[in-house]
Design a protein around this motif. Structure first.
Motif, PDB file in Angstrom:
ATOM      1  N   VAL A 112       0.277   2.685  -0.158  1.00 22.95           N
ATOM      2  CA  VAL A 112       1.119   3.358   0.831  1.00 22.95           C
ATOM      3  C   VAL A 112       2.152   2.410   1.434  1.00 22.95           C
ATOM      4  CG1 VAL A 112       1.109   4.590   3.026  1.00 22.95           C
ATOM      5  CG2 VAL A 112      -0.677   5.036   1.341  1.00 22.95           C
ATOM      6  N   VAL A 113       1.757   1.183   1.755  1.00 24.77           N
ATOM      7  CA  VAL A 113       2.698   0.254   2.393  1.00 24.77           C
ATOM      8  C   VAL A 113       3.886  -0.027   1.477  1.00 24.77           C
ATOM      9  CG1 VAL A 113       3.029  -2.106   3.218  1.00 24.77           C
ATOM     10  CG2 VAL A 113       1.009  -0.818   3.910  1.00 24.77           C
ATOM     11  N   TYR A 114       3.622  -0.346   0.211  1.00 27.28           N
ATOM     12  CA  TYR A 114       4.720  -0.681  -0.688  1.00 27.28           C
ATOM     13  C   TYR A 114       5.574   0.536  -1.018  1.00 27.28           C
ATOM     14  CZ  TYR A 114       2.647  -5.301  -1.359  1.00 27.28           C
ATOM     15  OH  TYR A 114       2.150  -6.564  -1.165  1.00 27.28           O
ATOM     16  N   ALA A 115       4.995   1.739  -0.944  1.00 25.14           N
ATOM     17  CA  ALA A 115       5.768   2.949  -1.218  1.00 25.14           C
ATOM     18  C   ALA A 115       6.652   3.322  -0.041  1.00 25.14           C
ATOM     19  CB  ALA A 115       4.824   4.109  -1.551  1.00 25.14           C
ATOM     20  N   ARG A 116       6.201   3.069   1.192  1.00 24.09           N
ATOM     21  CA  ARG A 116       6.915   3.582   2.371  1.00 24.09           C
ATOM     22  C   ARG A 116       7.775   2.552   3.084  1.00 24.09           C
ATOM     23  NH1 ARG A 116       3.115   8.019   5.466  1.00 24.09           N
ATOM     24  NH2 ARG A 116       2.526   9.208   3.603  1.00 24.09           N
ATOM     25  N   ALA A 117       7.381   1.282   3.044  1.00 26.66           N
ATOM     26  CA  ALA A 117       8.168   0.263   3.749  1.00 26.66           C
ATOM     27  C   ALA A 117       9.469  -0.006   2.992  1.00 26.66           C
ATOM     28  CB  ALA A 117       7.364  -1.026   3.881  1.00 26.66           C
TER      29      ALA A 117
ATOM     30  N   SER B 244       9.345  -5.390   2.422  1.00 29.61           N
ATOM     31  CA  SER B 244       8.111  -5.552   1.639  1.00 29.61           C
ATOM     32  C   SER B 244       8.287  -6.424   0.396  1.00 29.61           C
ATOM     33  CB  SER B 244       7.588  -4.178   1.205  1.00 29.61           C
ATOM     34  OG  SER B 244       8.547  -3.503   0.407  1.00 29.61           O
TER      35      SER B 244
ATOM     36  N   SER C  10       7.784  -2.256   9.001  1.00 30.60           N
ATOM     37  CA  SER C  10       9.179  -1.998   9.355  1.00 30.60           C
ATOM     38  C   SER C  10       9.520  -2.566  10.725  1.00 30.60           C
ATOM     39  CB  SER C  10       9.443  -0.487   9.341  1.00 30.60           C
ATOM     40  OG  SER C  10       9.293   0.036   8.039  1.00 30.60           O
TER      41      SER C  10
ATOM     42  N   GLU D 205      -0.740   3.920   6.038  1.00 32.54           N
ATOM     43  CA  GLU D 205       0.276   4.759   6.692  1.00 32.54           C
ATOM     44  C   GLU D 205       0.717   4.138   8.015  1.00 32.54           C
ATOM     45  OE1 GLU D 205       0.528   9.258   8.608  1.00 32.54           O
ATOM     46  OE2 GLU D 205      -0.788   8.896   6.893  1.00 32.54           O
TER      47      GLU D 205
ATOM     48  N   ARG E 258      -5.536   4.123   2.320  1.00 26.73           N
ATOM     49  CA  ARG E 258      -4.260   4.849   2.393  1.00 26.73           C
ATOM     50  C   ARG E 258      -3.919   5.222   3.836  1.00 26.73           C
ATOM     51  NH1 ARG E 258      -6.737   7.932  -1.982  1.00 26.73           N
ATOM     52  NH2 ARG E 258      -5.919   7.233  -4.011  1.00 26.73           N
TER      53      ARG E 258
ATOM     54  N   ALA F 288       2.526   0.609   7.315  1.00 27.15           N
ATOM     55  CA  ALA F 288       3.901   0.713   6.822  1.00 27.15           C
ATOM     56  C   ALA F 288       4.881   0.705   7.989  1.00 27.15           C
ATOM     57  CB  ALA F 288       4.067   1.983   5.981  1.00 27.15           C
ATOM     58  N   GLY F 289       4.523   1.391   9.071  1.00 27.99           N
ATOM     59  CA  GLY F 289       5.359   1.353  10.263  1.00 27.99           C
ATOM     60  C   GLY F 289       5.386  -0.019  10.893  1.00 27.99           C
TER      61      GLY F 289
END
Length: 395
Positions: A346-351, A356, A319, A312, A308, A315-316
């Motif tokens: 985390v990647v699929y939730a935030r990007a 994604s 983007s 984080e 996780r 995910a940045g």
């Protein structure tokens, strides 16, 4: 394959540029080359003849005849020489000899401590190289290029490590010159994670254009391929994601001297340290992986949380560069889905969905061979570049 004015312009100048059409391994006839490049048949015959004489091309059979004698086909000759790919880690060394298509012919891995210094480690490398050439029945003259990966920052044009934290005695050391005294061939040196990205691209059809290779072990780093090219950055430190700050590590000191670095809470040693503090008997990152894969709930939870934390930061990255693949390697990747599930969560939730939607996050397909495949690929790309081939033909 390009079939446009771009191809015609590129191949209209020199034999080295014409040769690039054969890098995909596909056989072609002289007539096909003439149509593809717009060059006259006599020019094609002359330049292909030069490349055949050099040994880099070979006839591979006849094409289907449309009447009369069937035309011969020409393709890259992967057996024209061998290339050495070396992965020098903190405590191990892996060496492979490959053909000119990048296929591994023989491979050897032995314990080697990088902190013993360049003379001892490179002495081991050259001795093992000679032994492997003998094993293959090859001469030293068959060795055409060398690629070497090291576990630290590298000033790539010069091939010199630059302030590597775990490589005492290596800072500014001229690796190409030292190895070049033993073997008179091109020697290229790069950071090991960059080479892992190149190795993954060679092994994974999904990884051609936009790839992020993440190595998670004693440290955390990434190799970045964007638009089909390895991105090293201005000083060669592109992809140093282990020292990006994240909130959960805000009060934890990192070995780099800062606080809050991703590596301070999500690397193998950091996870092991946290587990020890909670009463779990574990010493190294390898021990953590072993416990997690054997069903230890605390170890599995710790690895997933590390995923996780890494997610984080990634995910940045998603983007910013919009990769099609994030390949995860390094010793902690052996924890498999325990780690990957945390990263994906985390990647699929935030990007952003557009970034994604077609993103794959998976364990490295190249695995333990990623760095040596990448080192070989680096050397082959230099060796078979238009400039190098034209220099060979001019001798």
């Amino acid at each position: 394959m390009q079939d446009s004015e771009e191809v015609r312009e590129a191949t209209g100048r020199r034999a080295g540029e014409l040769f690039q059409l054969f890098r995909d391994g596909r056989p072609r006839t002289r007539a096909q080359l003439s149509v593809l490049t717009g060059l006259s048949r006599s020019t094609i015959v002359s330049r292909v003849g030069d490349l055949l004489d050099l040994g880099l091309l070979a006839t591979v059979g006849d094409a289907v005849s449309s009447g009369g004698r069937p035309p011969s086909q020409i393709a890259l000759n992967p057996r024209a020489g061998v290339v050495l790919g070396a992965d020098l880690g903190a405590s191990h060394g892996t060496i492979a000899l490959t053909d000119l298509a990048g296929d591994i012919l023989t491979r050897r891995s032995e314990p080697v401590a990088i902190d013993t210094g360049p003379a001892e480690v490179l002495g081991w490398l050259t001795a093992v190289c000679r032994s492997m050439l003998t094993e293959l029945g090859r001469q030293e003259s068959d060795l055409l290029g060398i690629g070497i990966g090291v576990p630290g920052p590298v000033e790539f044009p010069a091939g010199r490590p630059s302030n590597p934290p775990i490589m005492p005695g290596w800072d500014g050391f001229d690796i190409p010159a030292w190895v070049g005294r033993e073997f008179d061939v091109p020697v290229l040196v790069d950071n090991d994670v960059n080479l892992m990205a190149l190795g993954e691209r060679a092994a994974n059809p999904r990884a051609r254009e936009n790839l992020l290779f993440v190595k998670i072990g004693t440290g955390i780093g990434a190799g970045v391929i964007a638009g089909g090219r390895l991105q090293r950055g201005a000083q060669g430190t592109a992809g140093d994601i282990g020292h990006i700050s994240i909130a959960r590590a805000s009060d934890i000191e990192c070995r780099c001297g800062n606080t809050g670095c991703l590596e301070a809470i999500a690397s193998g040693p950091a996870i092991a340290s946290a587990l020890r503090a909670s009463g779990v008997e574990v010493r190294t990152g390898h021990d953590v992986v072993s416990l997690a894969t054997r069903g230890s709930i605390p170890a599995a939870q710790a690895v997933r949380q590390a995923g996780r934390d890494i997610g984080e930061v990634l995910a940045g990255c998603v983007s910013l560069m919009n990769p099609s693949l994030i390949a995860v390697g390094g010793s902690l990747a052996s924890a498999g889905e325990h780690l990957l599930a945390g990263i994906r969560e985390v990647v699929y939730a935030r990007a952003l969905p557009l970034a994604s939607e077609h993103l794959t996050i998976s364990q490295s397909r190249a695995g333990d061979e990623a760095a040596v495949l990448g080192a070989s690929s680096l050397a082959i790309d230099e060796l078979l570049s238009p400039r190098r081939i034209d220099e060979m033909l001019a001798v």
